[in-house]
Each structure stands twice: as C-alpha cells, then as structure tokens.
Design a protein around this motif. Structure first.
Motif, PDB file in Angstrom:
ATOM      1  N   ILE A  31      60.105 -50.044 -55.673  1.00  0.00           N
ATOM      2  CA  ILE A  31      58.713 -50.448 -55.486  1.00  0.00           C
ATOM      3  C   ILE A  31      58.607 -51.663 -54.566  1.00  0.00           C
ATOM      4  N   VAL A  35      56.548 -47.205 -52.537  1.00  0.00           N
ATOM      5  CA  VAL A  35      57.025 -46.683 -53.816  1.00  0.00           C
ATOM      6  C   VAL A  35      57.791 -45.395 -53.524  1.00  0.00           C
ATOM      7  N   ALA A  56      54.708 -45.926 -60.485  1.00  0.00           N
ATOM      8  CA  ALA A  56      54.838 -47.386 -60.399  1.00  0.00           C
ATOM      9  C   ALA A  56      54.353 -48.061 -61.669  1.00  0.00           C
ATOM     10  N   LEU A 161      54.746 -52.215 -53.528  1.00  0.00           N
ATOM     11  CA  LEU A 161      53.781 -51.228 -54.018  1.00  0.00           C
ATOM     12  C   LEU A 161      52.973 -50.580 -52.896  1.00  0.00           C
TER      13      LEU A 161
END
Length: 650
Positions: A31, A35, A56, A161
């Motif tokens: 991440i 991701v 995630a 992310l």
C-alpha cells in the motif's frame, strides 16, 4: 513529493522452494504507493478501485474485524447505495478468488477480517525497519540506523494508497505520510551523526522547499549548512522560517530551533562534531548523559494538570528522600490518557534526571506481554552495555541493571504493564532514580509504590481538549454541538481525541453532523475510529485474560438499562449465587470494564459501565448471545423482584 525508489525484491520467509514446488506462489501486499498484490508471476490484477479499497481497509485493520458500516464509509462516504451490502459481498468474493490460498478473508460479524502473514505486508516491514533504525540511533549506532531507515524508505513507491477511493485515502494517507516523514527525519539525523552533511545539503534544500513549515527539516538544514561552512546561510534560513511562521501562523519557532539558532550564532564548537557511537566497559559510568529515549511530548496535552503535579511531586529527586524508592503507578481504563500523562511528566522531569530517560512498552494489554528478561536486555543496552556483554541469566541481568543505575539519576517509564511480576525486575532500586508505570491493572502488590488512578475528563477539560484539536473558532461557532460530542464520548480522552481528529480531517463538516452520527448507540463505536485510533479495539483488549463466565457476565450485564446495579441484581440476571456474582463483578472491575460507585450506608456497592464500554458489551451480547438467552436474563431480573432472590454460596 516522494522520490520513486526501486521496488525491493520480495523476500522468502516461508522456507518454500520455488524450484521444487511447481504450485509454489509467493504473495506480497503493498500500500506504500499504489495498492497492489504481487506474487511470483507479477502484479495480481485487482480490476477496480473499490476492490483495492476493500483490500486496503482490511490490511490496515491488522487482523481486526472491519465492520460492514466501515467498509461502506470508505467505499461511498456518507451516502452509500441501497445495494451497499450486496456490492461489498461481491468485492470480497473477488478478492477471495484472487488471494486464495495464500490469504483468507473471513466473515466475522459485524464485518470481515483478513488473515495474512505480517511479513507479507509492506507497511509492517516499513514500521519494523523504521523502529529498528530509531532504536539504533537512540542507542548510539548511527551507521546501523541509517542502513535500516534507508531500507525502510525504499519500500515507498509513491504516495501511499494510490488507486483507492478518496474516502479511504483522505482518512489514512496523512498518518502514513507522517510516518514516512518521521523515518526520513531519523535517517537524516543518522547521516548527520555519521558526518555526511556534505551530501545532504541538496536533499534538505528540496525537502524544506516542499514543506517549509516542518521544523525538524528546517533545523537539519540549518545544521547541515553550518557544518558545510555556510554559517550565514544557516542563519538566513532561520530568519526566513521565523518570518514565515509569523506571517502564516502568528507564532515563533520552537524552543529547540531557537536554541540551535543561538548555538550557530555563537559558532559553538560542539555543532561541528558529529555524534559518535559510545561503547563503554561493563560497570563504567559514562561521563556524558545517556540518550533521552522518551517519546515526544503531547502537543495538545489537556486536563491532567492536577495529576501531573502530583506525579512530579512524588518523583522529584531529593537528597533527603530517606533512601525510599521513587516510583508510582498511573492506572485507569482504556483511553484515559495514562501514557500521555506519563510522557508529559517525563518531559517535565528531564532536568531532574539528567543521566537519561528510558521508555519501554511492556505490551501488557496485548495477547503477549513483553518478557522481563528481554526488557532487561534492552535496558542494559540503553545503559551502555554492549550486546555481547548482556548476561544470559535473569538474575545476573537484574544485578547488572541495578549496578548500572546505582548513583545515577535516571528516569524509567514502563508503559502498559501487565502485572507486578513483569514490573518488579525493572524498577530501579537506587534512590537517585525514579520510575513511572502505566497499567490498566492497579498493581497494588508493588510494595511502597503509590497508585494514581485516572478518571474521565471533567466536562470543561473535555471541551478544552476538543477545542485544541479542532480549533477554538469551530467550537465557539457550535457550542451546543461541542457539548453533545464530548458527552457522547463519555468524556473519555481517547474518544474526544478521535472525534476531534475526524472533524480535523473533515473541515467542511459542521460539529452538529458528527454529534448526530454519534447519537446512535449502534453506530457510535464505528464513528469513534480514525487511522490507528479506535475506541472499540482499545477497550476490547481488556477482555483478554477473562474466563468464559466473566465474558458472559460482561455481555449480559450491559443489557441492564440502568445507571447503577447491585450484586444482587447481577446475581439474578446471571442466574448465579451472590458469591459467584460478586467474584465475576470484581473480575470485571479488575479488568477496568466496570466501575464501582461509592457504597451506600448499607455497604451495598453499586456497579456501572462507562457508556462506551457498555456499547462494546452490547455488541458482544448481540453477536454471542441468542435472543432467547438475552430475553431470559432480563425476564429473570425484572420478573423476580418478589421472589426469594439468589443465595450466598458460603
């Protein structure tokens, strides 16, 4: 901006042999950038941002249950579709097909949990390497620290992310970015300690330009410039920063940066000398202070001035203390700010204990409290004992530890202790040293160590904490909503802090919006969660170690919709004798899951739940007790007032 680093090759920690097993598949979860799931064949296709978002969210939960309502929020924000539950099931089903058999997603009400080996998750590896580097730096091993921190930072492939919904990234990315910047700052400190200032100038100039208000980077740039013979540039950098703070925030630089500025202005010789690793023979007392290992003080510390003054008075080293041990225990339920108080007091007492301050997390609230023997080894290394010279036996470690402390003025902070047995070997015997212990347990068996028991914040203090986090202007604009928020948090510091953090992350929210969301008892614990802060998980740790009857009592007692109840009421509800009920209640009190009100004139103690603890207990009751069992317990209680009642069991 994050520089793109080469992606490290996956590390095989399973012991499997890819050449000898045609079905072998190594899997890795990432991440720290986009991701991704990567196996031995390459990147696993995850197809859609919402699938990546679910993955995630499950990874960030670290093996904890992620509720359906939480998944809905990170997928669609505050306006989930009517088909949200079905869509979540679809996304989970897709993930299961992609990850099997290397990882397992299990349905565990009220949500899902992802079971995967921690070493397959890049965030866990980053945190482990960063912690190792931070410890090595504190213990005077800058080369080892720099290597570990460089390896940790190389795991970042871009902004964390990437490819998930904005709802998840907005909530979680700031925390992850802060962790990266902290590791970056530690790495630069390590390289400065190694005398590598020459090659840091360009990097630090770029970092300060990208984040001009970050004080640590500014101080590192000033020191680097000075060591490169550019005193005027270092002083000019400070003046630029001072003007920037005055214009944008109306404040002055922090004390440490002001002190560095004065040292550069005076051209102090110590600034030109990089820190060196210190190795001392066993038994030798260092001439210089030991490294300070306290975590940073809490910037918005609020509401514990009375308790802080009490601890300072107990631990202030005095020549006339009669040889008594200087120590205290700070106790209380989850979320009361025990650690924050201890760290704050530790910083207040630094001048009283100039030979060093040592912090240890004893992991007492977790499933595996730290072993005292290992903790002693860590202490001895912090006190200058080389690792090869740490004795093998527990007895010898204790003896060496006490001898190293003798005559020194060292403050020891033992955080999150599990029991007296864990703490006793770590308490300094020297009257010149002091120790603070934080624990959910009262640790009453520690001889001569007073207990300072914390309670929830007073109403005014809780409002002050919320105001410090979200800003006085927002609280002043909606005073009634602010009052509702702190009341719905039960004045618990952790709850108020999380509520404030959520409002800070959502500057467009009115306070009334969060107050309305918190007003639902069914959703309240879901709302009191952000990043790695969560009331539910913090309180649930107190359930560990309870036997099945005590857990059942915890669940069923929450069904009583009453502010206080007696042991007699508990016995009827639980269908046990008075003696058994009394024992179960005391177990819950010891675990900090129940409180005891003042006994009345008839010596009849009355018990009560904190509102947020009761909310957790009601969740467990709904999940683990059938409707018939819940109704039967209530029927026994409210249908038995004219009956004979429970009996003592002798």
């Amino acid at each position: 901006m994050i520089a793109t680093q080469p992606t490290p090759a996956p590390v095989d920690t399973t012991g499997a042999d890819p050449a000898g097993d045609p079905g072998w598949r190594e899997i890795e979860f990432r991440i720290l950038g986009s991701v991704e799931v990567v196996d031995s064949t390459g990147v696993v296709e995850l197809s859609a941002s919402k699938v990546r978002t679910v993955l995630a969210a499950l990874l960030l939960a670290r093996g904890r249950v992620v509720s359906d309502s939480r998944l809905a929020v990170v997928l669609w924000g505050d306006d989930p579709p009517v088909t949200a539950a079905a869509q979540i099931q679809t996304y989970v089903s897709r993930l299961r097909s992609k990850l099997a058999p290397d990882a397992e997603i299990v349905r565990q009400r009220p949500g899902y949990v992802l079971r995967v080996a921690p070493d397959r998750f890049d965030l866990v590896r980053f945190e482990q390497l960063a912690a190792h580097g931070r410890d090595a730096l504190a213990e005077g091993r800058p080369a080892e620290a720099a290597e570990a921190l460089r390896t940790a930072l190389a795991l970042w492939r871009g902004p964390a992310l990437a490819g998930v919904t904005e709802y998840l990234s907005d909530a979680e990315r700031p925390r992850l970015e802060e962790a990266r910047l902290a590791a970056l700052g530690d790495r630069i400190d390590a390289e400065l300690a190694l005398g590598q200032h020459g090659r840091l100038v360009v990097e630090l100039t770029g970092l300060v330009a990208a984040d001009p208000l970050r004080e640590q980077l500014r101080g590192q740039l000033m020191l680097t410039l000075y060591r490169c013979g550019r005193q005027a540039d270092a002083l000019a950098s400070y003046q630029d920063y001072r003007h920037l703070l005055a214009e944008e925030l109306g404040i002055d630089p922090g004390r440490e940066l002001q002190d560095l500025h004065k040292s550069i202005l005076a051209a102090e010789a110590a600034l030109t000398l990089p820190a060196t690793e210190v190795r001392l023979p066993v038994g030798r007392v260092p001439a210089e202070p030991l490294p300070a290992r306290l975590p940073p003080d809490v910037a918005d510390f609020t509401g514990r001035d009375r308790e802080a003054a009490q601890v300072v008075a107990l631990l202030r080293s005095r020549a006339d203390n009669g040889g008594r041990r200087l120590a205290c225990v700070i106790g209380g339920m989850a979320g009361l700010g025990k650690t924050a108080l201890a760290i704050h007091v530790g910083h207040l007492l630094r001048s009283s204990y100039p030979d060093g301050q040592i912090y240890l997390d004893l992991r007492g609230a977790g499933p595996q409290p730290a072993d005292p023997a290992g903790l002693l080894a860590t202490m001895l290394r912090a006190l200058g004992v080389p690792p090869p010279d740490v004795p093998a036996s527990m007895t010898e470690r204790v003896q060496l530890y006490q001898s190293r402390l003798a005559g020194r003025r060292v403050l020891v902070l033992l955080d999150n202790a599990a029991s007296e047995q864990q703490v006793r070997p770590l308490l300094p015997e020297s009257p010149t040293c002091a120790a603070m212990v934080t624990s959910r347990a009262r640790l009453a068996a520690l001889e001569g160590v007073p207990l300072i028991d914390l309670d929830v914040l007073e109403h005014v203090q809780a409002l002050e904490l919320l105001s410090k986090i979200v800003g006085a202007a927002r609280v002043a604009a909606e005073p009634e909503s602010a009052v509702r928020i702190v009341q719905l948090c039960g004045h618990l510091p952790l709850g108020v802090r999380i509520a404030g953090a959520r409002l800070t992350a959502k500057p467009h929210w009115r306070l009334a919006r969060l107050a309305d969301r918190l007003s639902s008892q069914r959703r309240r614990l879901d709302e009191l969660r952000i990043g790695d802060l969560e009331v539910r998980a913090s309180v649930a740790l107190s359930l560990q170690g309870l036997d099945d009857p005590a857990r059942r009592a915890f669940r069923l007692l929450a069904l009583l919709d009453a502010p206080r109840f007696t042991v007699w009421t508990a016995a009827v509800l639980l269908d046990v004798t008075l003696g058994t009920a009394r024992e179960l209640l005391e177990q819950l009190v010891d675990a900090r899951l129940l409180d005891v009100a003042q006994a009345d004139g008839a010596s009849q103690a009355r018990y009560f739940f904190h509102d947020l603890v009761r909310a957790l207990a009601l969740e467990h009751a709904a999940d683990e007790e059938t409707a018939d069992e819940r109704y039967a317990a209530l029927d026994r209680t409210f249908g038995s007032r004219s009956g004979p009642g429970p009996q003592e069991n002798g």
